[in-house]
Design an enzyme around this catalytic site. Structure first.
Site, PDB file in Angstrom:
ATOM      1  N   THR A   7       2.703  -6.104   2.829  1.00  0.00           N
ATOM      2  CA  THR A   7       3.221  -4.974   3.610  1.00  0.00           C
ATOM      3  C   THR A   7       2.150  -3.908   3.843  1.00  0.00           C
ATOM      4  OG1 THR A   7       4.052  -3.801   1.668  1.00  0.00           O
ATOM      5  CG2 THR A   7       5.573  -5.353   2.737  1.00  0.00           C
TER       6      THR A   7
ATOM      7  N   HIS B 132       9.882   0.298   7.745  1.00  0.00           N
ATOM      8  CA  HIS B 132       9.277  -1.001   8.083  1.00  0.00           C
ATOM      9  C   HIS B 132       9.316  -2.076   6.981  1.00  0.00           C
ATOM     10  CE1 HIS B 132       7.220   1.315  11.299  1.00  0.00           C
ATOM     11  NE2 HIS B 132       6.991   2.214  10.360  1.00  0.00           N
ATOM     12  N   ASP B 133       8.620  -1.785   5.875  1.00  0.00           N
ATOM     13  CA  ASP B 133       8.255  -2.837   4.925  1.00  0.00           C
ATOM     14  C   ASP B 133       9.445  -3.479   4.221  1.00  0.00           C
ATOM     15  OD1 ASP B 133       5.686  -2.245   5.632  1.00  0.00           O
ATOM     16  OD2 ASP B 133       5.261  -1.031   3.858  1.00  0.00           O
TER      17      ASP B 133
ATOM     18  N   ASN C 275      -2.493   2.692   3.610  1.00  0.00           N
ATOM     19  CA  ASN C 275      -1.951   4.018   3.911  1.00  0.00           C
ATOM     20  C   ASN C 275      -2.796   5.121   3.283  1.00  0.00           C
ATOM     21  OD1 ASN C 275       0.269   3.296   5.499  1.00  0.00           O
ATOM     22  ND2 ASN C 275       1.479   2.782   3.691  1.00  0.00           N
TER      23      ASN C 275
ATOM     24  N   ASN D  64       1.254   1.333  16.997  1.00  0.00           N
ATOM     25  CA  ASN D  64       1.507   2.701  16.538  1.00  0.00           C
ATOM     26  C   ASN D  64       0.225   3.464  16.198  1.00  0.00           C
ATOM     27  OD1 ASN D  64       0.972   1.346  14.155  1.00  0.00           O
ATOM     28  ND2 ASN D  64       2.832   1.969  13.091  1.00  0.00           N
TER      29      ASN D  64
ATOM     30  N   ASP E  74       0.851  -1.202   0.000  1.00  0.00           N
ATOM     31  CA  ASP E  74       0.000   0.000   0.000  1.00  0.00           C
ATOM     32  C   ASP E  74       0.891   1.258   0.000  1.00  0.00           C
ATOM     33  OD1 ASP E  74       0.940  -0.398   2.627  1.00  0.00           O
ATOM     34  OD2 ASP E  74      -0.857   0.429   3.563  1.00  0.00           O
TER      35      ASP E  74
ATOM     36  N   GLU F  69      -0.840  -2.224  15.836  1.00  0.00           N
ATOM     37  CA  GLU F  69      -0.069  -1.703  14.699  1.00  0.00           C
ATOM     38  C   GLU F  69      -1.028  -1.442  13.538  1.00  0.00           C
ATOM     39  OE1 GLU F  69       1.535  -1.802  10.877  1.00  0.00           O
ATOM     40  OE2 GLU F  69       0.511  -3.549  11.699  1.00  0.00           O
ATOM     41  N   PHE F  70      -0.727  -0.468  12.703  1.00  0.00           N
ATOM     42  CA  PHE F  70      -1.627  -0.007  11.645  1.00  0.00           C
ATOM     43  C   PHE F  70      -2.156  -1.131  10.736  1.00  0.00           C
ATOM     44  CE2 PHE F  70      -2.446   1.538   7.349  1.00  0.00           C
ATOM     45  CZ  PHE F  70      -3.309   2.600   7.567  1.00  0.00           C
ATOM     46  N   ASN F  71      -1.276  -1.932  10.145  1.00  0.00           N
ATOM     47  CA  ASN F  71      -1.727  -2.901   9.140  1.00  0.00           C
ATOM     48  C   ASN F  71      -2.721  -3.911   9.711  1.00  0.00           C
ATOM     49  OD1 ASN F  71      -0.068  -1.664   7.298  1.00  0.00           O
ATOM     50  ND2 ASN F  71       1.536  -3.235   7.350  1.00  0.00           N
TER      51      ASN F  71
ATOM     52  N   ASP G 247       6.830   1.086   1.865  1.00  0.00           N
ATOM     53  CA  ASP G 247       6.459   0.125   0.807  1.00  0.00           C
ATOM     54  C   ASP G 247       7.274   0.404  -0.454  1.00  0.00           C
ATOM     55  OD1 ASP G 247       3.554  -1.075   1.797  1.00  0.00           O
ATOM     56  OD2 ASP G 247       3.800   1.022   2.356  1.00  0.00           O
TER      57      ASP G 247
HETATM   58  C1  PIR Z   1       3.457   3.437   8.997  1.00  0.00           C
HETATM   59  C2  PIR Z   1       2.325   2.895   8.395  1.00  0.00           C
HETATM   60  C3  PIR Z   1       1.070   3.298   8.829  1.00  0.00           C
HETATM   61  C4  PIR Z   1       0.949   4.185   9.881  1.00  0.00           C
HETATM   62  C5  PIR Z   1       2.081   4.679  10.518  1.00  0.00           C
HETATM   63  N1  PIR Z   1       1.948   5.494  11.572  1.00  0.00           N
HETATM   64  C6  PIR Z   1       3.332   4.320  10.052  1.00  0.00           C
HETATM   65  C7  PIR Z   1       2.368   1.832   7.339  1.00  0.00           C
HETATM   66  C8  PIR Z   1       3.701   1.363   6.757  1.00  0.00           C
HETATM   67  O1  PIR Z   1       3.657   1.345   5.336  1.00  0.00           O
HETATM   68  C9  PIR Z   1       3.913  -0.045   7.280  1.00  0.00           C
HETATM   69  O2  PIR Z   1       3.535  -1.048   6.346  1.00  0.00           O
HETATM   70  C10 PIR Z   1       2.986  -0.193   8.444  1.00  0.00           C
HETATM   71  N2  PIR Z   1       1.832   0.606   7.999  1.00  0.00           N
HETATM   72  C11 PIR Z   1       3.570   0.245   9.776  1.00  0.00           C
HETATM   73  O3  PIR Z   1       2.599   0.361  10.745  1.00  0.00           O
HETATM   74 CA    CA Z   2       2.860  -0.551   4.131  1.00  0.00          CA
END
Ligand code: PIR
Ligand code: CA
Length: 320
Positions: free
Chosen positions: A123, A238-239, A38, A157, A9, A163-165, A14
């Site tokens: 990702t 991250h990804d 995202n 986060n 995304d 976590e977002f995903n 990514d």
């Molecule tokens: C990163 C992401 C989403 C929100 C924040 N705050 C930071 C996205 C990144 O692309 C990664 O895949 C994942 N989501 C980390 O949470």
């Molecule tokens: Ca991502």
């Protein structure tokens, strides 16, 4: 040589994952598929095309799920901006999207390739992957491994638990963790070690050329939002860690654990509940853990190894 499908995304990190996969000679990138995360599906798909134009990458790109399985859409505009990839000038697409839905691209590839030879690298939110399992359950037995960015065993986060995903589509994530395939969870505990420090930016700048500029412009924006939103001095990419693992297994270590996604918690929805020693836990956890394959949970990153791979890939794409 490892064959992968990257389901993403884009998204700044990514984008680095795409460039690493396309630029490393030990990875065969079979397709890029997209998922709303995202930003909206339309925006992240456009961004995938832009990254491919910037990197001279010609693999098929297919658009996938337009939003979570059951929950309302939630995007990360505060981190990735209105476009989903704010910062660099986004080049126009140089070719057409694959006309198929991403679910069908994933299924077609996995049913056509030799079983046990293709890795899935998600990702973003896991919506497209969950839909692919539902449409063609036989893909589960044909995938070599799933190396996904998502979750965490210490903190989130989006909320302090999630976590977002995973937060965006917990039902899809739970289907992925529950399926009988080999899963590596590359969560925030690991990816927060993959920070783009000033010396890394210098190394990327030294590659030279328009792609290096595209990447440093991207990282400059990512740095500013990560500083503003989280107080991080350097942004974590991250990804790209998931792709790096398939190039060089020594890039990070893992521990096996029972992982399940919290769906109904009052405050913890989207949390990846992680138990490293389920045998030592209460009967209810022991039973649940016995019914599911262990997940390999990423713990410690070799930062130098990781950035060497990214810088090398950018160099190769630039020379091409
Ligand atoms: C990163 C992401 C989403 C929100 C924040 N705050 C930071 C996205 C990144 O692309 C990664 O895949 C994942 N989501 C980390 O949470
Ligand atoms: Ca991502």
């Amino acid at each position: 040589m490892e064959k992968i499908i990257l389901d993403c995304d884009p998204g700044h990190d990514d984008a680095i994952a795409i460039l690493l996969a396309a630029g490393n000679p030990d990875i065969e990138l079979l397709a890029i598929t997209t998922v709303a995360g995202n930003q909206t599906l339309e925006k992240v798909t456009r961004n995938a095309m832009a990254v491919c134009a910037a990197g001279g990458i010609t693999v098929p790109i297919a658009a996938g799920a337009v939003g979570p399985l059951v929950r309302p859409q939630y995007v990360a505009e505060d981190i990735h901006g209105d476009s989903g990839l704010d910062g660099p000038v986004l080049p126009a697409a140089t070719r057409d999207l694959d006309p198929r839905h991403a679910v069908d691209v994933i299924i077609d590839i996995l049913m056509a390739e030799e079983p046990g030879t293709v890795h899935l690298v998600p990702t973003g939110p896991l919506t497209t992957i969950a839909l692919a399992i539902r449409k063609e359950p036989r893909i589960v037995g044909r995938v070599k491994s799933v190396v996904l960015m998502g979750g965490a065993y210490t903190r989130g986060n989006v909320t302090s638990a999630a976590e977002f995903n995973i937060y965006v589509d917990p039902e899809a994530a739970e289907a992925v963790f529950a399926a009988d395939w080999d899963v590596t969870m590359v969560g925030l505990d690991l990816t927060h070690q993959a920070t783009a420090t000033p010396d890394v930016i210098d190394r990327i700048t030294a590659v030279g050329g328009p792609l290096a500029t595209f990447v440093t412009d991207m990282l400059a924006f990512f740095r500013s939002t990560y500083l503003e939103r989280f107080g991080f001095p350097d942004p974590p990419v991250h990804d790209a860690c998931c792709v790096a693992k398939l190039i060089d297994p020594a890039v990070f270590s893992t521990s096996d654990a029972f992982v399940a996604v919290e769906l109904n918690g009052r405050w913890t929805s989207g949390m990846t509940y992680t138990v490293f020693d389920p045998e030592l836990s209460v009967p209810e956890v022991r039973t649940a853990a016995a019914a599911r394959r262990r997940t390999h949970v990423a713990t410690t990153l070799d930062k130098d190894r990781f950035w060497d791979l990214v810088v090398d890939a950018l160099g190769r794409l630039t020379e091409k």
